[in-house]
Every structure is written in C-alpha cells, then in structure tokens.
Scaffold this active site. Structure first.
Site, PDB file in Angstrom:
ATOM      1  N   ASP A  41      -5.235  19.300 -29.992  1.00 32.34           N
ATOM      2  CA  ASP A  41      -6.572  19.905 -29.941  1.00 32.34           C
ATOM      3  C   ASP A  41      -7.637  18.797 -29.851  1.00 32.34           C
ATOM      4  OD1 ASP A  41      -8.883  21.811 -30.851  1.00 32.34           O
ATOM      5  OD2 ASP A  41      -7.152  23.131 -30.600  1.00 32.34           O
ATOM      6  N   ASP A  42      -8.798  19.071 -30.383  1.00 34.03           N
ATOM      7  CA  ASP A  42      -9.974  18.208 -30.258  1.00 34.03           C
ATOM      8  C   ASP A  42      -9.751  16.809 -30.885  1.00 34.03           C
ATOM      9  OD1 ASP A  42     -12.582  17.544 -29.733  1.00 34.03           O
ATOM     10  OD2 ASP A  42     -13.455  19.239 -30.794  1.00 34.03           O
ATOM     11  N   LYS A 116      -6.199  23.702 -23.004  1.00 34.81           N
ATOM     12  CA  LYS A 116      -7.070  24.593 -23.791  1.00 34.81           C
ATOM     13  C   LYS A 116      -8.496  24.161 -23.499  1.00 34.81           C
ATOM     14  CE  LYS A 116      -8.391  25.644 -28.566  1.00 34.81           C
ATOM     15  NZ  LYS A 116      -7.942  25.676 -29.969  1.00 34.81           N
ATOM     16  N   ASP A 118     -12.442  24.716 -24.203  1.00 37.67           N
ATOM     17  CA  ASP A 118     -13.337  25.259 -25.232  1.00 37.67           C
ATOM     18  C   ASP A 118     -14.738  25.536 -24.677  1.00 37.67           C
ATOM     19  OD1 ASP A 118     -14.050  26.026 -27.807  1.00 37.67           O
ATOM     20  OD2 ASP A 118     -13.128  24.297 -28.756  1.00 37.67           O
ATOM     21  N   ARG A 174      -9.285  33.505 -25.279  1.00 37.33           N
ATOM     22  CA  ARG A 174      -9.552  33.869 -26.665  1.00 37.33           C
ATOM     23  C   ARG A 174     -10.429  35.108 -26.716  1.00 37.33           C
ATOM     24  NH1 ARG A 174      -9.780  29.589 -30.398  1.00 37.33           N
ATOM     25  NH2 ARG A 174     -11.332  30.830 -31.492  1.00 37.33           N
ATOM     26  N   ASP A 178     -13.138  31.726 -34.292  1.00 44.85           N
ATOM     27  CA  ASP A 178     -11.934  31.127 -34.879  1.00 44.85           C
ATOM     28  C   ASP A 178     -11.363  31.946 -36.031  1.00 44.85           C
ATOM     29  OD1 ASP A 178     -12.645  29.173 -33.139  1.00 44.85           O
ATOM     30  OD2 ASP A 178     -12.549  27.540 -34.588  1.00 44.85           O
TER      31      ASP A 178
HETATM   32  C1  GAL Z   1     -13.326  25.641 -31.617  1.00 47.83           C
HETATM   33  C2  GAL Z   1     -12.051  26.323 -31.188  1.00 47.83           C
HETATM   34  C3  GAL Z   1     -10.957  25.889 -32.137  1.00 47.83           C
HETATM   35  C4  GAL Z   1     -10.802  24.392 -32.062  1.00 47.83           C
HETATM   36  C5  GAL Z   1     -12.139  23.696 -32.340  1.00 47.83           C
HETATM   37  C6  GAL Z   1     -12.063  22.211 -32.076  1.00 47.83           C
HETATM   38  O1  GAL Z   1     -14.350  26.012 -30.767  1.00 47.83           O
HETATM   39  O2  GAL Z   1     -12.212  27.700 -31.173  1.00 47.83           O
HETATM   40  O3  GAL Z   1      -9.754  26.551 -31.833  1.00 47.83           O
HETATM   41  O4  GAL Z   1     -10.315  24.023 -30.798  1.00 47.83           O
HETATM   42  O5  GAL Z   1     -13.160  24.236 -31.554  1.00 47.83           O
HETATM   43  O6  GAL Z   1     -13.271  21.541 -32.316  1.00 47.83           O
END
Ligand code: GAL
Length: 462
Positions: A41-42, A116, A118, A174, A178
C-alpha cells in the site's frame, strides 16, 4: 484474493515485510487456498527523479521493486502496488495524477501485476461521475499501453457513483470509506450510511462491517466476472472483533463477491484467524465461477439493540454455479435470535410470490462453517517449518487451489468445498436457525433431483 499491509501496518512497509509475508503465505497454506496477490500500500516511494519517474525508497526496499517482484513471482505469488489519482497519495507521498504514463511504465518495468489507485489530493477533479471517470481512465489507458496485464483496482471510496462506471475501466472499485475493525459501531468519521444518498460527500475512514454491508446492499448486483464491488480489505485477525464477528465479516465479503484481501499482519498470524481465512467452503462461494453476488431479500430493523443502538437482522440469498444456492442469515442484533427464511423468500429473485420453480424442490442444507479447521491443527501448521507444514496440510487433506482451482473443484463437487450437511428443506418449506448475536449462519443449498421443471442455464452448468 491476497493480502495488503494497510489495515494492520499502515506506513510501516519494507522489503522484508513483503518477503516475510510471502513466506508465511506459502508456509501457512494460505497461498494454496487462493490468496496470491501481495499488495504493497502507501508510503513506498521517495519522490521523482529528474526525468519524472517515481523512485522507490531504497532504505525501505534496498533491492528495489523489480527484485521484490521477482522474489514474489518465484513463490507463485503476484505483486500489487499502490498509487493515487492525485498530486499526492493519502499519506502525502508523490501521486500519479498527470504522471500516469511514466508511472504505468515503472509499474510494468518492475513486474507489477496489480495497481490499487487511490483518491487523495485530486486537485478538485471530482464531483460528477464523468469527472472522476475521466481522471481514473487516464491511468487505465496508461496501464494498457504498457502491454503488461495488471489488475486495476479503484479506490475512490464509492464517490461519484463508482459502481455505475467502474466496470468500464477497472477490475474492482471500492464502495465505501475505509473499513475499521468494528462490527457495528457507528462513527462520525463514516457519516454516510446510505450509498444512494447523493449528498453523502464524506465517505470517511471508520466504517464498520455493518455500515459497509448496508451501503453496498442496493448495488450488490453490480459486480460481475471482470469487475467487482470492493468492500475494502479484511480486518480478520486485527483484534477488534469477536470470533463470531470475524466469521460473519469473512462470510459476507465472500458472499458479496468482494475481493478477499487479508489485512492482518501475517507474521503474527494466530491459529484462530488462520481457521477463518482458510475455510475452503466459504472461499468457494467467493470464487464461484458464476460470479453473482448474494442479494438482500429481507432486512428487519428494530430487533434487540446492541450497545451502539444497532439491532437488525438480514437475510441474503444468491445463485451459485450448477444450480446451488447460498443462503446467509445475519444477526446484527444485540442478542441471540432465531431467524427463518422460506424457500419463497430464498428464491424471490427467481420469481416473486413463490412462483420460482425452485420453491417446489427439496433442498439439502450444508453448513459452510461445519468443517472449520481444528485449531490445534492450525497451531501445529503455524509452528512447523515449510516442509513439515506442507505434510500436515496433505495429511489433513485440505483443499489446494494451486493444484485444482475452485472452478474445477466445484465442477467435480469436491466435498471439501461443500460444507457439512446438516438438514433438508422440504418443498415449499422454511429453514430456521438460532443465530448468535453479531454472527451469521451461511449455507450452500443443493437441490435434490432438480432437472424436472427447472432448467439450469448452459452458463451455469460449467
Ligand atoms: C486510503 C485508502 C486506504 C489506504 C490509505 C493509504 O485512502 O482507502 O485503503 O490505501 O488511503 O494512505
């Protein structure tokens, strides 16, 4: 199906995390029940170079992304990556908006299999379905231009009615803000409770399992093979819910055909969590080749309230390949409750007022949690080294989707995918169960000797 680090680890990402997790996926047998994407992820990048290409953070990923991808591929796994359709990602790293071509090229060069994408810091480019669609389509085109197949997973939290346009450009989208690790607790940070409310502008960040399920209910049928409603990553194993609540969460995600991305830290996987995540009879519902979500056929509000003032029960039903049916009874009330569902209700979408031919058939009922792995065996698997664990899996004759995928297994009606037979429903009859507070009962229904009046469509015959 796969794993993503965000729910349990947030920005704490590294090469060793991904590689240790991949070993655990293989050793625990989770890869072989179907979890094969490892999604980072991020928080993995370190700005852009002079030519405008994203740089991986070499402190966190000393060997670089290509090597990580190679390592994962060697283990029969796939590599997922993250970016945002904004100037920055949600954790304020460099975003891909207006850099799509460069970034898609980097992902392809690194050997990425999944993106993924965002929605943070989008410079105001949202507000209508068309504006959001156009912004997300730029990356879709860029990914396609690379020639490398990559699953494209939109993460715009259901904004601008993603379910109406996601299917045209993406493989999943999505549906909500979250998830957080709670079964039903309402939270101001997840103020939208009704996805059909156009004034719902703050998808939020603390959405309970029940909040997400209720939001997706009107759009459950929008997922189809090739593109799926994404209810967000799983919280199983993160500690905020009871065993029954986690079973319910997992069963709902499977029956609603959401991607199943584990969100717990697998390096600390507990035996209890393993026996939820590795249940092949529930996963077989998720992976059913017909790819049709369950739909809600009943919602009763104002049943006994729990401590958050939530008290409802729901009945969900949906068709499976080969003429089977999945039935899910959800008790989101504050106490154990008896729930009944008649065949008329279960087959409502095949014909109203009891007119569906299935109502006149006799059905066998299989409990999908009836053959849950014994916790002592799960613990032995977790304590064993990779070779020994493999032996234990074989001895237990656990389902191995790497050897025989779910489509083939279902075609052969492999018993391990069917659940445990617990009863029958007579023609025109009703199924009744005592469902514990905050839990579900989920069943596969198999018709005894249909083939008379009812015709299974060729597509459903596999
Ligand atoms: C949100 C996303 C999460 C995660 C997060 C990372 O916007 O919905 O699943 O990826 O950012 O900063």
């Amino acid at each position: 199906m796969g794993w993503n680090n965000w729910n349990s680890l947030g920005c704490d990402v590294s090469e060793s995390l991904l590689l240790d997790t991949s070993k655990k996926l293989v050793g625990s047998g989770l890869r072989d029940v179907g979890y094969n994407y490892v999604v980072l992820d991020d928080c993995w990048s370190a700005g852009r170079d002079e030519e405008g290409f994203l740089k991986e953070d070499l402190e966190k990923f000393p060997s670089g992304m290509s090597d990580v991808a190679d390592e994962l591929h060697k283990q029969g796994l796939l590599f997922g990556m993250y970016s945002s359709a904004g100037e920055m990602t949600c954790a304020r790293y460099a975003g891909s908006l207006d850099w799509e071509e460069n970034d898609a090229k980097s992902f392809a060069n690194w050997g990425v299999d999944y993106l993924k994408y965002d929605n943070c810091y989008h410079l105001g480019r949202f507000g209508t379905p068309k504006i959001s669609f156009d912004r997300y389509k730029v990356m879709w085109d860029a990914l396609n231009a690379t020639g490398r197949p990559m699953l494209y997973s939109l993460c715009n939290w259901g904004e601008d009615y993603t379910h109406t346009w996601g299917m045209s450009i993406a493989n999943s989208w999505r549906m909500s803000g979250d998830i957080y690790d709670s079964f039903s607790r309402p939270d101001d940070l997840c103020s939208c409770v009704d996805a059909s409310n156009p004034h719902c502008v703050a998808p939020g960040s603390h959405c309970s399992v029940l909040n997400i399920v209720n939001k997706v209910a009107p759009y459950a049928d929008r997922g189809q093979p090739g593109g799926w409603n994404d209810l967000d990553m799983l919280e199983v194993g993160n500690g905020g819910m009871t065993d029954e609540e986690y079973k319910a969460h997992f069963s709902l995600w499977a029956a609603l055909k959401s991607p199943l991305l584990m969100g717990n830290d697998l390096r600390d996987l507990s035996a209890t969590s393993l026996t939820i995540l590795n249940n092949p009879a529930v996963i077989a519902i998720s992976q059913d080749p017909e790819g049709r979500s369950v739909a809600r056929v009943r919602r009763e509000l104002n049943v006994a309230k729990d401590k958050y003032g939530v008290g409802e029960i729901q009945v969900w039903s949906g068709s499976l390949s080969g003429g089977d049916q999945v039935l899910l009874l959800l008790n989101a009330a504050g106490e154990d409750t008896r729930i009944s569902a008649s065949l008329e209700e279960i087959f409502l979408h095949d014909g109203p007022e009891g007119s569906a031919p299935q109502v006149k058939e006799e059905w066998e009922v299989y409990d999908l949690w009836g053959n849950r792995m014994d916790e002592a065996l799960a613990q032995k698997i977790l304590d064993a080294d990779e070779k020994e664990a493999e032996k234990l899996w074989k001895q237990a004759n656990w389902y191995n989707a790497t050897e025989v995928n779910y489509k083939e297994g279902l075609k052969k009606r492999d018993e391990r995918l069917m659940g445990k037979k617990i009863g029958k429903i007579a023609p025109g009859g009703t199924w009744t169960a005592d469902v514990k507070r905050h839990s579900v009962e989920i069943y596969r229904l198999k018709s005894i000797g249909h083939g008379g009046k009812r015709k299974v469509h060729a597509k459903e015959e596999l």
